[in-house]
Design a protein around this motif. Structure first.
Motif, PDB file in Angstrom:
ATOM      1  N   ASP A   1       0.852  -1.184   0.000  1.00 48.75           N
ATOM      2  CA  ASP A   1       0.000   0.000   0.000  1.00 48.75           C
ATOM      3  C   ASP A   1       0.886   1.232   0.000  1.00 48.75           C
ATOM      4  O   ASP A   1       1.838   1.315   0.789  1.00 48.75           O
ATOM      5  N   LEU A   2       0.559   2.194  -0.858  1.00 45.59           N
ATOM      6  CA  LEU A   2       1.418   3.369  -0.990  1.00 45.59           C
ATOM      7  C   LEU A   2       0.590   4.644  -0.837  1.00 45.59           C
ATOM      8  O   LEU A   2       0.010   5.147  -1.800  1.00 45.59           O
ATOM      9  N   VAL A   3       0.540   5.137   0.380  1.00 50.47           N
ATOM     10  CA  VAL A   3      -0.034   6.443   0.692  1.00 50.47           C
ATOM     11  C   VAL A   3       0.769   7.010   1.854  1.00 50.47           C
ATOM     12  O   VAL A   3       1.597   6.327   2.447  1.00 50.47           O
ATOM     13  N   SER A   4       0.521   8.260   2.171  1.00 49.96           N
ATOM     14  CA  SER A   4       1.190   8.873   3.313  1.00 49.96           C
ATOM     15  C   SER A   4       0.730   8.190   4.604  1.00 49.96           C
ATOM     16  O   SER A   4      -0.379   7.673   4.692  1.00 49.96           O
ATOM     17  N   PRO A   5       1.580   8.173   5.619  1.00 46.58           N
ATOM     18  CA  PRO A   5       1.207   7.527   6.875  1.00 46.58           C
ATOM     19  C   PRO A   5       0.113   8.295   7.603  1.00 46.58           C
ATOM     20  O   PRO A   5      -0.090   9.485   7.351  1.00 46.58           O
ATOM     21  N   PRO A   6      -0.615   7.641   8.492  1.00 44.83           N
ATOM     22  CA  PRO A   6      -1.628   8.342   9.291  1.00 44.83           C
ATOM     23  C   PRO A   6      -1.008   9.540  10.009  1.00 44.83           C
ATOM     24  O   PRO A   6       0.113   9.472  10.514  1.00 44.83           O
ATOM     25  N   GLY A   7      -1.733  10.640  10.020  1.00 50.47           N
ATOM     26  CA  GLY A   7      -1.246  11.852  10.670  1.00 50.47           C
ATOM     27  C   GLY A   7      -0.418  12.750   9.782  1.00 50.47           C
ATOM     28  O   GLY A   7       0.038  13.810  10.229  1.00 50.47           O
ATOM     29  N   HIS A   8      -0.235  12.361   8.504  1.00 53.33           N
ATOM     30  CA  HIS A   8       0.587  13.171   7.603  1.00 53.33           C
ATOM     31  C   HIS A   8      -0.026  14.550   7.378  1.00 53.33           C
ATOM     32  O   HIS A   8       0.676  15.558   7.401  1.00 53.33           O
ATOM     33  N   THR A   9      -1.352  14.595   7.154  1.00 53.38           N
ATOM     34  CA  THR A   9      -2.025  15.892   7.018  1.00 53.38           C
ATOM     35  C   THR A   9      -3.519  15.717   7.198  1.00 53.38           C
ATOM     36  O   THR A   9      -4.025  14.605   7.397  1.00 53.38           O
ATOM     37  N   THR A  10      -4.213  16.836   7.127  1.00 53.66           N
ATOM     38  CA  THR A  10      -5.666  16.890   7.297  1.00 53.66           C
ATOM     39  C   THR A  10      -6.265  17.724   6.168  1.00 53.66           C
ATOM     40  O   THR A  10      -5.546  18.321   5.364  1.00 53.66           O
ATOM     41  N   MET A  11      -7.601  17.806   6.151  1.00 57.06           N
ATOM     42  CA  MET A  11      -8.230  18.696   5.169  1.00 57.06           C
ATOM     43  C   MET A  11      -7.771  20.132   5.376  1.00 57.06           C
ATOM     44  O   MET A  11      -7.537  20.859   4.411  1.00 57.06           O
ATOM     45  N   ALA A  12      -7.607  20.541   6.634  1.00 57.67           N
ATOM     46  CA  ALA A  12      -7.125  21.901   6.893  1.00 57.67           C
ATOM     47  C   ALA A  12      -5.716  22.077   6.357  1.00 57.67           C
ATOM     48  O   ALA A  12      -5.387  23.105   5.747  1.00 57.67           O
ATOM     49  N   GLY A  13      -4.859  21.092   6.555  1.00 56.65           N
ATOM     50  CA  GLY A  13      -3.498  21.187   6.053  1.00 56.65           C
ATOM     51  C   GLY A  13      -3.460  21.354   4.548  1.00 56.65           C
ATOM     52  O   GLY A  13      -2.694  22.166   4.016  1.00 56.65           O
ATOM     53  N   LEU A  14      -4.306  20.594   3.851  1.00 62.18           N
ATOM     54  CA  LEU A  14      -4.352  20.667   2.390  1.00 62.18           C
ATOM     55  C   LEU A  14      -4.898  22.008   1.920  1.00 62.18           C
ATOM     56  O   LEU A  14      -4.289  22.680   1.070  1.00 62.18           O
ATOM     57  N   LEU A  15      -6.048  22.422   2.459  1.00 58.39           N
ATOM     58  CA  LEU A  15      -6.694  23.636   1.960  1.00 58.39           C
ATOM     59  C   LEU A  15      -5.967  24.901   2.398  1.00 58.39           C
ATOM     60  O   LEU A  15      -5.907  25.873   1.641  1.00 58.39           O
ATOM     61  N   GLU A  16      -5.423  24.911   3.579  1.00 58.71           N
ATOM     62  CA  GLU A  16      -4.643  26.086   4.002  1.00 58.71           C
ATOM     63  C   GLU A  16      -3.407  26.260   3.128  1.00 58.71           C
ATOM     64  O   GLU A  16      -3.017  27.396   2.807  1.00 58.71           O
ATOM     65  N   ALA A  17      -2.804  25.145   2.716  1.00 60.82           N
ATOM     66  CA  ALA A  17      -1.659  25.235   1.807  1.00 60.82           C
ATOM     67  C   ALA A  17      -2.091  25.790   0.457  1.00 60.82           C
ATOM     68  O   ALA A  17      -1.368  26.585  -0.157  1.00 60.82           O
ATOM     69  N   CYS A  18      -3.280  25.392  -0.007  1.00 65.43           N
ATOM     70  CA  CYS A  18      -3.792  25.907  -1.282  1.00 65.43           C
ATOM     71  C   CYS A  18      -4.022  27.415  -1.211  1.00 65.43           C
ATOM     72  O   CYS A  18      -3.675  28.155  -2.136  1.00 65.43           O
ATOM     73  N   VAL A  19      -4.616  27.875  -0.120  1.00 66.60           N
ATOM     74  CA  VAL A  19      -4.876  29.303   0.038  1.00 66.60           C
ATOM     75  C   VAL A  19      -3.565  30.087   0.116  1.00 66.60           C
ATOM     76  O   VAL A  19      -3.397  31.124  -0.540  1.00 66.60           O
ATOM     77  N   SER A  20      -2.619  29.576   0.880  1.00 63.68           N
ATOM     78  CA  SER A  20      -1.354  30.282   1.064  1.00 63.68           C
ATOM     79  C   SER A  20      -0.578  30.418  -0.240  1.00 63.68           C
ATOM     80  O   SER A  20      -0.102  31.506  -0.583  1.00 63.68           O
ATOM     81  N   VAL A  21      -0.455  29.323  -0.983  1.00 58.61           N
ATOM     82  CA  VAL A  21       0.399  29.340  -2.167  1.00 58.61           C
ATOM     83  C   VAL A  21      -0.205  30.147  -3.310  1.00 58.61           C
ATOM     84  O   VAL A  21       0.511  30.640  -4.180  1.00 58.61           O
ATOM     85  N   THR A  22      -1.531  30.321  -3.288  1.00 59.01           N
ATOM     86  CA  THR A  22      -2.185  31.081  -4.355  1.00 59.01           C
ATOM     87  C   THR A  22      -2.364  32.559  -4.007  1.00 59.01           C
ATOM     88  O   THR A  22      -3.031  33.294  -4.737  1.00 59.01           O
TER      89      THR A  22
ATOM     90  N   VAL B   1       2.894  18.247   2.783  1.00 57.57           N
ATOM     91  CA  VAL B   1       1.780  18.628   1.915  1.00 57.57           C
ATOM     92  C   VAL B   1       2.025  19.999   1.297  1.00 57.57           C
ATOM     93  O   VAL B   1       1.641  20.251   0.149  1.00 57.57           O
ATOM     94  N   GLU B   2       2.676  20.893   2.024  1.00 59.19           N
ATOM     95  CA  GLU B   2       2.953  22.232   1.490  1.00 59.19           C
ATOM     96  C   GLU B   2       3.819  22.171   0.228  1.00 59.19           C
ATOM     97  O   GLU B   2       3.640  22.963  -0.693  1.00 59.19           O
ATOM     98  N   GLU B   3       4.744  21.229   0.189  1.00 56.80           N
ATOM     99  CA  GLU B   3       5.603  21.088  -0.979  1.00 56.80           C
ATOM    100  C   GLU B   3       4.824  20.541  -2.168  1.00 56.80           C
ATOM    101  O   GLU B   3       4.973  21.011  -3.307  1.00 56.80           O
ATOM    102  N   THR B   4       3.992  19.547  -1.913  1.00 53.06           N
ATOM    103  CA  THR B   4       3.153  18.998  -2.992  1.00 53.06           C
ATOM    104  C   THR B   4       2.268  20.076  -3.586  1.00 53.06           C
ATOM    105  O   THR B   4       2.161  20.221  -4.809  1.00 53.06           O
ATOM    106  N   VAL B   5       1.626  20.863  -2.722  1.00 52.16           N
ATOM    107  CA  VAL B   5       0.711  21.907  -3.176  1.00 52.16           C
ATOM    108  C   VAL B   5       1.476  22.998  -3.933  1.00 52.16           C
ATOM    109  O   VAL B   5       1.049  23.440  -5.015  1.00 52.16           O
ATOM    110  N   ALA B   6       2.594  23.447  -3.398  1.00 54.48           N
ATOM    111  CA  ALA B   6       3.358  24.529  -4.031  1.00 54.48           C
ATOM    112  C   ALA B   6       3.871  24.108  -5.402  1.00 54.48           C
ATOM    113  O   ALA B   6       3.805  24.883  -6.370  1.00 54.48           O
TER     114      ALA B   6
END
Length: 323
Positions: free
Chosen positions: A206-227, A283-288
């Motif tokens: 199985d290939l995904v990030s480990p539990p606790g890697h990020t949350t919906m807030a982590g993903l969306l806050e990164a989207c808002v910041s980078v844009t 997640v910030e690196e993936t989003v950026a």
């Protein structure tokens, strides 16, 4: 590389080139392959479509096919005596649903057949797995990826969120904000897959990030910041979203409300992959990096024709937020 010109295949091909590997890309010729590769052309769904692979030997074959398992079967059988290992990019969708908590590689699977035509995605991926196992036996690597994000994405998940954040204003954010999510950056998938094949690993991972890697807030806050920070996240109760007729996963990509399905999609035990070197970038690196790639295309990402377009309409969003 069977494919190698779009999203997952392209990322794996570029990683192999960067490692100094001698890479052959077998594809239909609709898109230019990455620089530094040799190209062979053919259509796996056409009669005699594998003719270009009739000769040659390779240490590793990587296959991302997600249609009829017969295409994987025919490729694997053709290459079984002329390739060292076969890495098949499968999916965590091969696990039967409903499923026990903390899915792992030994969890129950859906039925599938290597001789089947295209049916449904989970069964197609399982049929592809069986085709590779049949032809390559102990030399088969099954990469069961979860949600895949990152540059070159042609499914429409992260690009949609980034474009929405870039528009600014009040932005529907599906709650709860601390809802955990698991995904894999396409470049982390590429790096691990090639390293695992080179190390001789076989079987399912199985290939995904480990539990606790990020949350919906982590993903969306990164989207808002980078844009540019022009969007204002309005966290909204899941029940209100569903009652408004907004579809999780498609209208709001990546998101699923808390419950059994959310735990199935984002409850993977990745101990096995972590023990063999899986590293997941922040997640910030993936989003950026995805935003940088998307911006280079003028904000218009490629879209696979066999996948529905993603995203809630501005009208639905405004109505739910009372704007």
């Amino acid at each position: 590389m069977l494919g190698g010109t779009e999203f997952v295949g392209r990322a794996i091909t570029e990683e192999a080139v960067d490692l100094g590997w001698d890479v052959t890309v077998f594809h239909r010729g609709r898109h230019a392959p990455p620089p530094g590769t040799s190209a062979l052309h053919g259509d796996r769904t056409a009669p005699d479509g594998l003719a270009a692979l009739a000769d040659g030997e390779w240490d590793v074959v990587v296959d991302t096919w997600s249609g009829a398992p017969t295409a994987v079967r025919d490729s694997a059988r053709l290459l079984a005596d002329r390739a060292g290992r076969y890495a098949y990019i499968s999916s965590r969708s091969v696990y039967a649903y409903p499923a026990p908590a903390r899915l792992a590689e030994d969890s129950p699977l859906v039925d599938g057949s290597p001789d089947a035509g295209a049916t449904a995605y989970p069964e197609d991926k399982r049929g592809g797995e069986l085709a590779v196992l049949e032809a390559f036996d102990g030399r088969a690597l099954l990469v069961r990826a979860g949600v895949i994000l990152g540059p070159y994405e042609n499914v429409g998940r992260l690009p949609w969120w980034l474009n929405r954040a870039a528009r600014g204003g009040p932005m529907l954010a599906p709650g709860p904000c601390d809802l955990p999510i698991q995904y894999i950056d396409v470049r982390d998938l590429a790096r691990w897959t090639l390293a695992a094949a080179l190390a001789g690993h076989g079987g399912a991972y199985d290939l995904v990030s480990p539990p606790g890697h990020t949350t919906m807030a982590g993903l969306l806050e990164a989207c808002v910041s980078v844009t540019g920070g022009r969007a204002e996240l309005r966290w909204t109760d899941p029940d209100r979203i569903v009652e408004a007729g907004i579809e999780p996963w498609t209208d709001l990509p990546v998101w699923l409300p808390p419950g059994e399905l959310q735990e199935y999609m984002f409850g993977s035990d990745v101990t096995k992959a972590l023990a063999t070197g899986l590293h997941c970038r922040p997640v910030e690196e993936t989003v950026a990096d995805t935003w940088a790639w998307l911006s280079s295309l003028g904000g218009i990402a490629p879209q696979r024709p066999d996948r529905p377009a993603k995203g809630v309409t501005p009208e639905q969003e405004a109505a739910l937020l009372g704007l």
